[in-house]
Design a protein around this motif. Sequence first.
Motif, short mmCIF file in Angstrom:
data_model
loop_
_atom_site.label_atom_id
_atom_site.label_comp_id
_atom_site.label_asym_id
_atom_site.label_seq_id
_atom_site.Cartn_x
_atom_site.Cartn_y
_atom_site.Cartn_z
N SER A 93 39.26 24.67 26.13
CA SER A 93 38.78 23.76 27.17
C SER A 93 39.71 23.74 28.36
CB SER A 93 38.63 22.35 26.60
OG SER A 93 39.88 21.87 26.12
N LYS A 94 41.01 23.94 28.12
CA LYS A 94 41.99 24.01 29.21
C LYS A 94 42.92 25.18 28.95
CE LYS A 94 42.20 19.62 31.50
NZ LYS A 94 43.08 18.87 32.41
N ILE A 95 43.45 25.71 30.00
CA ILE A 95 44.33 26.87 29.87
C ILE A 95 45.57 26.69 30.74
CG2 ILE A 95 43.20 28.18 31.71
CD1 ILE A 95 43.66 30.68 29.95
N THR A 96 46.70 27.12 30.21
CA THR A 96 47.95 27.10 30.97
C THR A 96 48.06 28.40 31.75
OG1 THR A 96 49.02 25.77 29.25
CG2 THR A 96 50.45 26.89 30.83
N ALA A 97 48.03 28.30 33.06
CA ALA A 97 48.12 29.48 33.92
C ALA A 97 48.51 29.03 35.33
CB ALA A 97 46.79 30.23 33.96
N ASN A 98 49.14 29.93 36.04
CA ASN A 98 49.55 29.66 37.42
C ASN A 98 48.34 29.82 38.34
OD1 ASN A 98 50.65 29.66 40.00
ND2 ASN A 98 52.48 30.80 39.40
N LYS A 99 47.87 28.73 38.93
CA LYS A 99 46.68 28.77 39.79
C LYS A 99 46.86 29.70 40.99
CE LYS A 99 45.15 24.03 38.80
NZ LYS A 99 44.87 22.69 39.40
N ASP A 100 48.10 29.88 41.42
CA ASP A 100 48.36 30.71 42.59
C ASP A 100 48.35 32.20 42.28
OD1 ASP A 100 48.62 28.47 44.22
OD2 ASP A 100 50.76 28.27 43.76
N LYS A 101 48.22 32.54 40.98
CA LYS A 101 48.28 33.95 40.60
C LYS A 101 47.02 34.37 39.83
CE LYS A 101 52.26 35.72 39.35
NZ LYS A 101 52.65 36.48 40.56
N ILE A 102 45.91 33.69 40.10
CA ILE A 102 44.66 34.01 39.38
C ILE A 102 43.80 34.97 40.21
CG2 ILE A 102 42.48 33.05 38.54
CD1 ILE A 102 44.04 30.63 37.58
N LEU A 103 43.30 35.99 39.52
CA LEU A 103 42.47 37.01 40.14
C LEU A 103 41.16 37.14 39.36
CD1 LEU A 103 45.32 39.68 40.41
CD2 LEU A 103 44.55 38.15 42.25
N ILE A 104 40.11 37.55 40.06
CA ILE A 104 38.78 37.67 39.43
C ILE A 104 38.25 39.08 39.66
CG2 ILE A 104 36.47 36.68 39.21
CD1 ILE A 104 38.57 34.57 38.85
N ILE A 105 37.89 39.77 38.57
CA ILE A 105 37.28 41.09 38.71
C ILE A 105 35.92 40.95 39.38
CG2 ILE A 105 36.24 43.01 37.43
CD1 ILE A 105 39.24 43.22 37.53
N ASN A 106 35.68 41.79 40.37
CA ASN A 106 34.44 41.77 41.13
C ASN A 106 33.30 42.40 40.31
OD1 ASN A 106 32.40 42.10 43.06
ND2 ASN A 106 33.85 42.62 44.69
N PRO A 107 32.17 41.72 40.13
CA PRO A 107 31.04 42.33 39.42
C PRO A 107 30.61 43.68 40.01
CG PRO A 107 30.66 39.99 39.64
CD PRO A 107 31.89 40.30 40.45
N THR A 108 30.81 43.87 41.31
CA THR A 108 30.50 45.16 41.92
C THR A 108 31.39 46.25 41.34
OG1 THR A 108 29.79 44.10 43.98
CG2 THR A 108 30.38 46.43 44.10
N PHE A 109 32.65 45.94 41.12
CA PHE A 109 33.59 46.87 40.50
C PHE A 109 33.19 47.12 39.04
CE2 PHE A 109 37.58 47.68 38.16
CZ PHE A 109 38.05 48.79 38.85
N PHE A 110 32.78 46.07 38.36
CA PHE A 110 32.30 46.15 36.98
C PHE A 110 31.17 47.18 36.88
CE2 PHE A 110 32.19 42.82 33.35
CZ PHE A 110 32.01 43.80 32.40
N LYS A 111 30.20 47.08 37.77
CA LYS A 111 29.05 47.99 37.74
C LYS A 111 29.46 49.40 38.16
CE LYS A 111 24.08 48.04 38.64
NZ LYS A 111 23.91 49.48 38.83
N TYR A 112 30.38 49.51 39.08
CA TYR A 112 30.89 50.82 39.50
C TYR A 112 31.53 51.55 38.31
CZ TYR A 112 35.06 53.48 41.03
OH TYR A 112 36.08 54.38 41.17
N VAL A 113 32.31 50.83 37.51
CA VAL A 113 32.92 51.46 36.34
C VAL A 113 31.84 51.90 35.35
CG1 VAL A 113 34.45 51.09 34.35
CG2 VAL A 113 35.07 50.15 36.59
N SER A 114 30.83 51.06 35.18
CA SER A 114 29.73 51.39 34.27
C SER A 114 28.95 52.61 34.76
CB SER A 114 28.79 50.20 34.13
OG SER A 114 27.76 50.47 33.20
N ASN A 115 28.66 52.67 36.06
CA ASN A 115 27.86 53.75 36.62
C ASN A 115 28.65 55.05 36.78
OD1 ASN A 115 25.80 51.91 36.80
ND2 ASN A 115 25.74 51.84 39.02
N ASN A 116 29.78 54.95 37.50
CA ASN A 116 30.53 56.15 37.87
C ASN A 116 31.34 56.75 36.73
OD1 ASN A 116 29.60 55.29 40.42
ND2 ASN A 116 31.37 56.18 41.44
N TRP A 117 31.98 55.88 35.97
CA TRP A 117 32.89 56.37 34.94
C TRP A 117 32.23 56.52 33.57
CZ3 TRP A 117 37.65 58.17 36.22
CH2 TRP A 117 38.09 57.88 37.52
#
Length: 329
Positions: free
Chosen positions: A225-249
Amino acid sequence: MQRKQKVLTLLCCFLTLTTIVLRYSYHESSSMYYLNILHGWSDSTLPNKPCACEHCVSEAHTSPWFDERFNHSIRPLMSENTVLSEDIYIWWQMLQQEQDPANLTAVMEELFKIIPSKEVYLDWGAPRCRKCAVIGNSGNLKGSSYGSQIDLNDFVFRMNQAPTAGYEKDVGSKTTHHFMYPESAKHLQPSTSLVLIPFKTLDLQWLISALTTGNITQTYTRVLSKITANKDKILIINPTFFKYVSNNWLENRGRYPSTGLLTLVFAIHICDEVNVYGFGASSEGNWHHYWENIEGGAFRQTGVHDADYEYNITRTLADIGKIYFFKGS
């Protein structure tokens, strides 16, 4: 007589032109030599190279197989300016078939009020040599003694549970980026970047909740429900990149890429040298995590990923010199 004079004139012109070209070429090469000294460039760091490492993973025209798959223009991470095309949005939402998803634009607006919204890791170029270690969770890390070698890298990428305490000799202690999704989440040290791999809009909502109210406790299973993490260092993988890996690779093999393959291709996009550990089976042919004693195909036979095809991608990247692959024990 006149014909001889014409020939001599043409010969003199030719010799004069040749002399000018040679002098110009010498001048240019000398200028480049002193320019290299001025900037501290060696043969491996000339301006036309994409990085300052001896071998740059993103260097083009070294392998047709690689050039067909690698697209440097794809942005691996989301920002407040990310816009998904309709086909990518539909593909993404079908990965885990979320019913009645929330409005993505509204969720992103709320999310990027909490975490950084700027794009990062766009600093690639000749002066940089960023060395990265991608650490899989294979049992072949047991007894490998890779720990100190892993920790020498600038970035160390780990994924899902990946414990280090008690396993430092083999897997190292350094973690700069930890890749996870809500169902595999764990608490992180303040120095580590949480890299979320979202499979649905609810995963973005979970991150908001896990950093604030803690009201989301269930996706398709129980989650933190809660997670310990530095809010200033959070990154999100782009769904466009996700699909690129699926298609191209992956060429659309399997339902979607594994966390391991996503992390590896991410490293190829933001790093200059990529060192890969903990991928594939152990020397006994077993597929299990390094912290477990499970024989057989514990994490290989998921029915979601094409593990053999993904492993072949990793081996091909090693064979063509794009990554350094460490087999373990």
